[in-house]
Design an enzyme around this catalytic site. Sequence first.
Site, PDB file in Angstrom:
ATOM      1  N   ASN A  88      46.434  -1.313 -48.526  1.00  0.00           N
ATOM      2  CA  ASN A  88      45.723  -1.594 -49.725  1.00  0.00           C
ATOM      3  C   ASN A  88      46.554  -1.763 -50.915  1.00  0.00           C
ATOM      4  O   ASN A  88      47.693  -2.010 -50.528  1.00  0.00           O
ATOM      5  CB  ASN A  88      44.856  -0.305 -49.795  1.00  0.00           C
ATOM      6  CG  ASN A  88      43.337  -0.639 -50.418  1.00  0.00           C
ATOM      7  OD1 ASN A  88      43.271  -1.451 -51.309  1.00  0.00           O
ATOM      8  ND2 ASN A  88      42.504   0.145 -49.972  1.00  0.00           N
ATOM      9  N   HIS A 118      70.036   6.174 -52.344  1.00  0.00           N
ATOM     10  CA  HIS A 118      71.295   5.885 -52.842  1.00  0.00           C
ATOM     11  C   HIS A 118      72.497   7.082 -52.471  1.00  0.00           C
ATOM     12  O   HIS A 118      71.644   8.233 -52.282  1.00  0.00           O
ATOM     13  CB  HIS A 118      71.104   5.867 -54.360  1.00  0.00           C
ATOM     14  CG  HIS A 118      70.267   4.799 -54.831  1.00  0.00           C
ATOM     15  ND1 HIS A 118      70.783   3.566 -54.821  1.00  0.00           N
ATOM     16  CD2 HIS A 118      69.073   4.426 -54.980  1.00  0.00           C
ATOM     17  CE1 HIS A 118      69.909   2.517 -55.215  1.00  0.00           C
ATOM     18  NE2 HIS A 118      68.758   3.160 -55.324  1.00  0.00           N
ATOM     19  N   ALA A 163      46.781  12.544 -49.854  1.00  0.00           N
ATOM     20  CA  ALA A 163      47.162  11.684 -51.103  1.00  0.00           C
ATOM     21  C   ALA A 163      48.173  12.528 -51.790  1.00  0.00           C
ATOM     22  O   ALA A 163      48.368  13.726 -52.073  1.00  0.00           O
ATOM     23  CB  ALA A 163      45.962  11.452 -51.957  1.00  0.00           C
ATOM     24  N   ARG A 169      60.159  14.350 -43.796  1.00  0.00           N
ATOM     25  CA  ARG A 169      60.466  14.815 -42.421  1.00  0.00           C
ATOM     26  C   ARG A 169      59.434  14.338 -41.427  1.00  0.00           C
ATOM     27  O   ARG A 169      58.247  14.058 -41.744  1.00  0.00           O
ATOM     28  CB  ARG A 169      60.538  16.330 -42.320  1.00  0.00           C
ATOM     29  CG  ARG A 169      59.416  17.129 -42.416  1.00  0.00           C
ATOM     30  CD  ARG A 169      59.628  18.591 -42.718  1.00  0.00           C
ATOM     31  NE  ARG A 169      60.096  18.895 -44.011  1.00  0.00           N
ATOM     32  CZ  ARG A 169      60.277  20.003 -44.131  1.00  0.00           C
ATOM     33  NH1 ARG A 169      60.029  21.215 -43.487  1.00  0.00           N
ATOM     34  NH2 ARG A 169      61.038  20.316 -45.767  1.00  0.00           N
ATOM     35  N   ARG A 186      46.806  21.361 -40.724  1.00  0.00           N
ATOM     36  CA  ARG A 186      46.340  21.977 -39.618  1.00  0.00           C
ATOM     37  C   ARG A 186      46.187  20.678 -38.466  1.00  0.00           C
ATOM     38  O   ARG A 186      46.441  19.581 -38.740  1.00  0.00           O
ATOM     39  CB  ARG A 186      44.616  22.481 -39.830  1.00  0.00           C
ATOM     40  CG  ARG A 186      44.010  21.345 -40.508  1.00  0.00           C
ATOM     41  CD  ARG A 186      42.341  21.800 -40.855  1.00  0.00           C
ATOM     42  NE  ARG A 186      41.757  20.835 -41.495  1.00  0.00           N
ATOM     43  CZ  ARG A 186      41.157  19.889 -40.876  1.00  0.00           C
ATOM     44  NH1 ARG A 186      41.219  19.745 -39.507  1.00  0.00           N
ATOM     45  NH2 ARG A 186      40.381  19.126 -41.494  1.00  0.00           N
TER      46      ARG A 186
END
Length: 209
Positions: A88, A118, A163, A169, A186
């Site tokens: 999107n 960096h 969101a 990780r 969950r």
Amino acid sequence: MDIDTFINTVMTKEKSFVARENRALSERQHTAKVLCWEYNRLHPDDEARRREIIGDLFGSAEGPVFIQPSFHCDYGFNIHFHGFAFINYNAVILDTAPVHIGGGVLIAPNVCLACASHALDAAQRLDGVSPSAAITIEDEVWIGTGVTVCGGVTIGKGSVIGAGSVVNRDIPAGVVACGVPCRVLRPLTEADKIDPGEIIVLDGADWSD
């Protein structure tokens, strides 16, 4: 090491690496910038040129790939689509290392996939020292609005990233994960399916026709 050797033996491989920015590498970004600039200004009806640019810009695009403008990437050749994908508005992919996007992946607006980083040390950072690591988005993942995915991360098949999350990780398959930093909330279950009786189907051709 010359620039072609660096790209072919280091930059396009799955291993993490650390490099100093240089002028020759920066010049390789020019083609991607031009293609992104043109893509973002295409008339919505110019489907033929849209497909041409997707073929020219990315390392591979095995399925139908739909990208809403505005889209930006560093190089393009390090981005690989492995089936249908929908990206999107306002996506950014910093593909200093390989980015693999599986089939059936949905990416919401304002998402950043950032292989590039960096140096933490200020002197090295100002000298252009930049670590980089690959990103893998497995099949059928949905990445929500405003998510950042950091280098070195794999998001497992079918998972949903909430969101605003920062994914630094690996996320396993089949889960809902969210937060800063992103953590598993969950597992996804049958209870997450929408009741078919509540789904309104519009008359007319669908995407398979």
